[in-house]
Design a protein around this motif. Structure first.
Motif, PDB file in Angstrom:
ATOM      1  N   ILE A 101       0.887  -1.176   0.173  1.00  0.00           N
ATOM      2  CA  ILE A 101       0.050  -0.009  -0.074  1.00  0.00           C
ATOM      3  C   ILE A 101       0.951   1.171   0.153  1.00  0.00           C
ATOM      4  CG2 ILE A 101      -1.894   1.310   1.429  1.00  0.00           C
ATOM      5  CD1 ILE A 101      -2.801  -1.437   2.214  1.00  0.00           C
ATOM      6  N   LYS A 102       2.039   1.200   0.657  1.00  0.00           N
ATOM      7  CA  LYS A 102       2.960   2.222   0.822  1.00  0.00           C
ATOM      8  C   LYS A 102       3.292   2.618  -0.883  1.00  0.00           C
ATOM      9  CE  LYS A 102       7.098   4.444   2.691  1.00  0.00           C
ATOM     10  NZ  LYS A 102       8.198   4.143   3.508  1.00  0.00           N
ATOM     11  N   LEU A 103       3.783   1.567  -1.557  1.00  0.00           N
ATOM     12  CA  LEU A 103       4.160   1.814  -2.757  1.00  0.00           C
ATOM     13  C   LEU A 103       2.904   2.229  -3.779  1.00  0.00           C
ATOM     14  CD1 LEU A 103       6.138  -1.611  -3.334  1.00  0.00           C
ATOM     15  CD2 LEU A 103       6.946   0.644  -3.149  1.00  0.00           C
ATOM     16  N   PHE A 104       1.826   1.581  -3.439  1.00  0.00           N
ATOM     17  CA  PHE A 104       0.566   2.279  -4.164  1.00  0.00           C
ATOM     18  C   PHE A 104       0.511   3.631  -3.768  1.00  0.00           C
ATOM     19  CE2 PHE A 104      -4.021   3.107  -3.752  1.00  0.00           C
ATOM     20  CZ  PHE A 104      -4.293   3.000  -5.084  1.00  0.00           C
ATOM     21  N   LYS A 105       0.473   4.164  -2.782  1.00  0.00           N
ATOM     22  CA  LYS A 105       0.570   5.560  -2.460  1.00  0.00           C
ATOM     23  C   LYS A 105       1.517   6.428  -3.126  1.00  0.00           C
ATOM     24  CE  LYS A 105       2.321   7.129   1.613  1.00  0.00           C
ATOM     25  NZ  LYS A 105       3.219   7.904   1.101  1.00  0.00           N
ATOM     26  N   GLU A 106       2.711   6.137  -3.191  1.00  0.00           N
ATOM     27  CA  GLU A 106       3.823   6.654  -3.927  1.00  0.00           C
ATOM     28  C   GLU A 106       3.431   6.715  -5.425  1.00  0.00           C
ATOM     29  OE1 GLU A 106       7.053   4.394  -2.458  1.00  0.00           O
ATOM     30  OE2 GLU A 106       7.239   5.599  -0.543  1.00  0.00           O
ATOM     31  N   TRP A 107       3.032   5.732  -5.960  1.00  0.00           N
ATOM     32  CA  TRP A 107       2.718   5.548  -7.332  1.00  0.00           C
ATOM     33  C   TRP A 107       1.731   6.646  -7.711  1.00  0.00           C
ATOM     34  CZ3 TRP A 107      -1.744   4.708 -10.058  1.00  0.00           C
ATOM     35  CH2 TRP A 107      -1.547   4.648 -11.387  1.00  0.00           C
ATOM     36  N   CYS A 108       0.685   6.721  -6.744  1.00  0.00           N
ATOM     37  CA  CYS A 108      -0.457   7.968  -6.875  1.00  0.00           C
ATOM     38  C   CYS A 108       0.117   9.071  -6.964  1.00  0.00           C
ATOM     39  CB  CYS A 108      -1.564   7.595  -5.775  1.00  0.00           C
ATOM     40  SG  CYS A 108      -2.466   5.899  -5.799  1.00  0.00           S
ATOM     41  N   VAL A 160     -22.286  11.957  -9.487  1.00  0.00           N
ATOM     42  CA  VAL A 160     -21.325  12.649  -8.876  1.00  0.00           C
ATOM     43  C   VAL A 160     -20.096  11.626  -8.409  1.00  0.00           C
ATOM     44  CG1 VAL A 160     -22.984  14.531  -8.170  1.00  0.00           C
ATOM     45  CG2 VAL A 160     -22.141  12.721  -6.435  1.00  0.00           C
ATOM     46  N   LEU A 161     -20.370  10.322  -8.627  1.00  0.00           N
ATOM     47  CA  LEU A 161     -19.354   9.334  -8.230  1.00  0.00           C
ATOM     48  C   LEU A 161     -18.799   8.786  -9.846  1.00  0.00           C
ATOM     49  CD1 LEU A 161     -17.609   7.380  -6.360  1.00  0.00           C
ATOM     50  CD2 LEU A 161     -19.906   6.073  -6.180  1.00  0.00           C
ATOM     51  N   PHE A 162     -17.412   8.751  -9.828  1.00  0.00           N
ATOM     52  CA  PHE A 162     -16.903   8.063 -11.071  1.00  0.00           C
ATOM     53  C   PHE A 162     -15.490   7.318 -10.614  1.00  0.00           C
ATOM     54  CE2 PHE A 162     -18.577  12.382 -12.240  1.00  0.00           C
ATOM     55  CZ  PHE A 162     -19.678  11.899 -12.928  1.00  0.00           C
ATOM     56  N   LEU A 163     -15.404   6.350 -11.333  1.00  0.00           N
ATOM     57  CA  LEU A 163     -14.066   5.548 -11.564  1.00  0.00           C
ATOM     58  C   LEU A 163     -13.206   5.824 -12.745  1.00  0.00           C
ATOM     59  CD1 LEU A 163     -15.443   1.757 -10.940  1.00  0.00           C
ATOM     60  CD2 LEU A 163     -15.227   3.839  -9.187  1.00  0.00           C
ATOM     61  N   TYR A 164     -11.978   6.235 -12.356  1.00  0.00           N
ATOM     62  CA  TYR A 164     -11.200   6.630 -13.276  1.00  0.00           C
ATOM     63  C   TYR A 164     -10.691   5.455 -14.067  1.00  0.00           C
ATOM     64  CZ  TYR A 164      -7.477   9.400 -15.667  1.00  0.00           C
ATOM     65  OH  TYR A 164      -6.555   9.910 -16.383  1.00  0.00           O
ATOM     66  N   THR A 165     -10.726   5.528 -15.586  1.00  0.00           N
ATOM     67  CA  THR A 165     -10.153   4.665 -16.577  1.00  0.00           C
ATOM     68  C   THR A 165      -8.959   5.053 -17.281  1.00  0.00           C
ATOM     69  OG1 THR A 165     -11.510   5.310 -18.156  1.00  0.00           O
ATOM     70  CG2 THR A 165     -12.563   3.634 -16.662  1.00  0.00           C
ATOM     71  N   GLY A 166      -8.147   6.223 -17.083  1.00  0.00           N
ATOM     72  CA  GLY A 166      -7.094   6.732 -17.629  1.00  0.00           C
ATOM     73  C   GLY A 166      -5.943   6.200 -17.272  1.00  0.00           C
ATOM     74  N   GLN A 167      -5.686   5.103 -16.474  1.00  0.00           N
ATOM     75  CA  GLN A 167      -4.578   4.759 -15.768  1.00  0.00           C
ATOM     76  C   GLN A 167      -4.259   3.057 -16.090  1.00  0.00           C
ATOM     77  OE1 GLN A 167      -7.126   4.244 -14.301  1.00  0.00           O
ATOM     78  NE2 GLN A 167      -7.070   2.954 -12.509  1.00  0.00           N
ATOM     79  N   ASN A 168      -3.120   2.796 -16.631  1.00  0.00           N
ATOM     80  CA  ASN A 168      -2.875   1.646 -16.942  1.00  0.00           C
ATOM     81  C   ASN A 168      -2.474   0.610 -15.877  1.00  0.00           C
ATOM     82  OD1 ASN A 168      -2.959   1.941 -19.784  1.00  0.00           O
ATOM     83  ND2 ASN A 168      -0.967   2.925 -19.844  1.00  0.00           N
ATOM     84  N   GLU A 169      -2.050   1.002 -14.670  1.00  0.00           N
ATOM     85  CA  GLU A 169      -1.817   0.315 -13.409  1.00  0.00           C
ATOM     86  C   GLU A 169      -2.846   0.550 -12.587  1.00  0.00           C
ATOM     87  OE1 GLU A 169       2.525  -0.171 -12.184  1.00  0.00           O
ATOM     88  OE2 GLU A 169       2.693   1.572 -13.542  1.00  0.00           O
TER      89      GLU A 169
END
Length: 430
Positions: free
Chosen positions: A304-311, A376-385
């Protein structure tokens, strides 16, 4: 490699494909269709006069895990003495040497998003295998059909769990059905030889808790998801590849389990023309039960830390104000604290008034339903990971039992969605 196959699997592996251009294996989860499809295509690759072939799944990781590796029984294991993973200008592929100049390249790619069309445009394939056909992007499927038009032995193999009867991807099969080049094979849990009589009995009893699950997960029937709790979710409306509005704040929501899934979502609040919006930008998801790999909570915390840094390396948005974690998940919170991520107790509706059916979480469910309805709630699809592959699966399978209570499964990401909905509603909409 020693494997015992059921009669259905044997029929699938060895069936003559003369005159068949699309074959669909459809049925329940864990019915043995993927395993036999791997061996079926291994035979076809050896026979095909075409060099290049394609395996499509929702994302590339799924294509590799389900078909190339196949839990130790995939193509790379069948051909372990004469194959290797390679990469060229067209992408990652399994190179197989059948001898005497007979070389094959099995490309494996993601096909869940419309921008995946670009990864196959200009290529030619002898065959295409579609994993979870109903989850793939319709335009990518259509393009892959065009990529096989010059094939010397044209063949497409699809597999899927039962979709809704009117699923739009099914329309693409009309061209094969109307030209008598289509074959359908139905699968049930009893077609998988690794499932014992006692395990089948238990599975059936669990499915019988819901008419929807009985039809879909035991009988393998196509059913309308009338009991789906978030039935108002629409991929066209609620999945976006662009973000509108001025960024207001970011925050994370997480929940943990070892056998159950551990998941964490990066959220963004924006403001545009008098309206606040909640975007879910990326999702980390790992299930010990689904993958067979159980991780320690300390490992999940590092992931999760790696995920946070990636974001934050991908988006230059304000630093998060809150890192919400289910207060019941004490171990994950402690492990996150040890590596420098201070957490906040998520609003899991434990303090809300009990609803008429005795479930406090109904308050949070209704909030999410309201956010979806208001768009007013959306899932973003513009990322590959870190995409929303598992989120979409949960949304489509989270149902109510016959007594009206939400089923206590397929709700790991959805629990964190509820936490995000609670915070967003209380902070910006009330």
């Amino acid at each position: 490699m020693s494997i015992a196959f059921s009669p259905k699997q044997v029929d699938n592996i060895g069936s003559d494909i003369t005159g068949v251009e699309f074959e669909l294996n459809e049925g329940t989860i864990r019915s043995g269709k993927t395993m036999s499809d791997i061996f079926k295509m291994a035979r076809i690759y050896a026979k095909s006069p075409d060099r290049d072939h394609l395996v499509l799944a929702y994302n590339q990781e799924q294509a590799y895990r389900m078909f190339i590796d196949g839990e130790g029984f995939g193509l790379m294991n069948i051909f372990k003495n004469n194959s290797e993973i390679r990469h060229n200008e067209n992408g990652d592929h399994l190179w197989i040497n059948f001898g005497k100049g007979n070389e094959k390249r099995i490309y494996y790619k993601g096909g869940g998003k419309v921008n995946a069309v670009g990864s196959i445009t200009g290529m030619s394939f002898g065959t295409v295998t579609f994993l979870e056909f109903n989850l793939l992007n319709k335009e990518v499927i259509a393009e892959s059909f065009r990529r096989t038009l010059a094939s010397k032995m044209r063949f497409h193999l699809g597999e899927q769990n039962p979709p809704a009867p009117n699923h739009p991807n099914l329309e693409l099969l009309n061209q094969f059905e109307k030209t008598n080049t289509y074959r359908f094979r139905h699968w049930r849990p009893t077609d998988n030889p690794i499932l014992t009589g006692e395990r089948l009995k238990m599975w059936k009893q669990q499915c019988e808790t819901s008419d929807y699950l009985l039809k879909r997960d035991w009988r393998g029937e196509r059913v309308m998801p009338e009991g789906v709790i978030y039935s108002m979710f629409d991929t066209d409306k609620h999945m976006k590849n662009a973000i509108k509005g001025r960024p207001i704040e970011t925050f994370f929501v997480a929940d943990g389990g070892q056998s159950d899934a551990t998941t964490c979502t990066f959220c963004l609040v924006t403001f545009d023309r008098g309206q606040y919006y909640l975007y879910q930008l990326a999702n980390y998801y790992h299930s010990g039960a689904d993958t067979g790999v159980v991780k320690a909570m300390s490992t999940y915390a590092k992931d999760i830390k790696l995920f946070k840094e990636w974001c934050y390396s991908k988006w230059n948005y304000p630093h998060y104000n809150y890192f919400f974690v289910d207060p019941a998940c004490k171990t994950l919170r402690e492990e996150l604290h040890l590596i420098g991520i201070m957490t906040d107790a998520a609003d899991n509706n434990s303090r809300d008034k009990i609803s008429s059916n005795g479930m406090r979480i109904e308050v949070g469910i209704e909030r999410v339903q309201n956010l979806l309805t208001k768009e007013v709630l959306f899932l973003y699809t513009g990322q590959n990971e870190y995409d929303f592959y598992n989120a979409i699966k949960e949304i489509g399978m989270y149902v109510r039992k016959d007594n009206g209570l939400p089923i206590d499964k397929y709700n790991h990401y959805l629990d964190t969605l509820r936490y995000a909905g609670n915070y967003f509603t209380k902070t910006y909409l009330i």
